[in-house]
Design a protein around this motif. Structure first.
Motif: not given
Length: 90
Positions: A38-45
């Motif tokens: 929550p509140g974070g950037a989308d990162l490569n999973a």
């Protein structure tokens, strides 16, 4: 774009062994997947470094996103994976 939320169940959070196993699962899907707190950037999973940088501990709710053929099924599989305590299986 398909999206799922999941609660991290592993007692060590999304670190070490659970993170490695999750990256393997992401790569098996063949679908590009992102993960965010929550509140974070989308990162490569599919990146162990991205997962370690999330700081996701047990109980953290994360959002998974993917698009393309197989995205819905991939996210169902990955969300279910995160909701199992993989530290208990070791």
């Amino acid at each position: 774009m398909a999206e799922r939320t999941a609660t991290i169940a592993s007692s060590s959070g999304l670190h070490a062994r659970p993170a490695k196993l999750f990256v393997q699962k992401v790569q098996e899907t063949g679908v590009p997947v992102t993960i965010a707190v929550p509140g974070g950037a989308d990162l490569n999973a599919g990146s162990i470094l991205s997962l370690m940088g999330l700081g996701a501990t047990q109980g953290t709710v994360v959002t998974l996103k993917a698009e393309g053929d197989g995205a819905e099924a991939a996210l169902d599989t990955l969300a279910a994976f995160l909701e199992v305590d993989h530290d208990a299986e070791a």
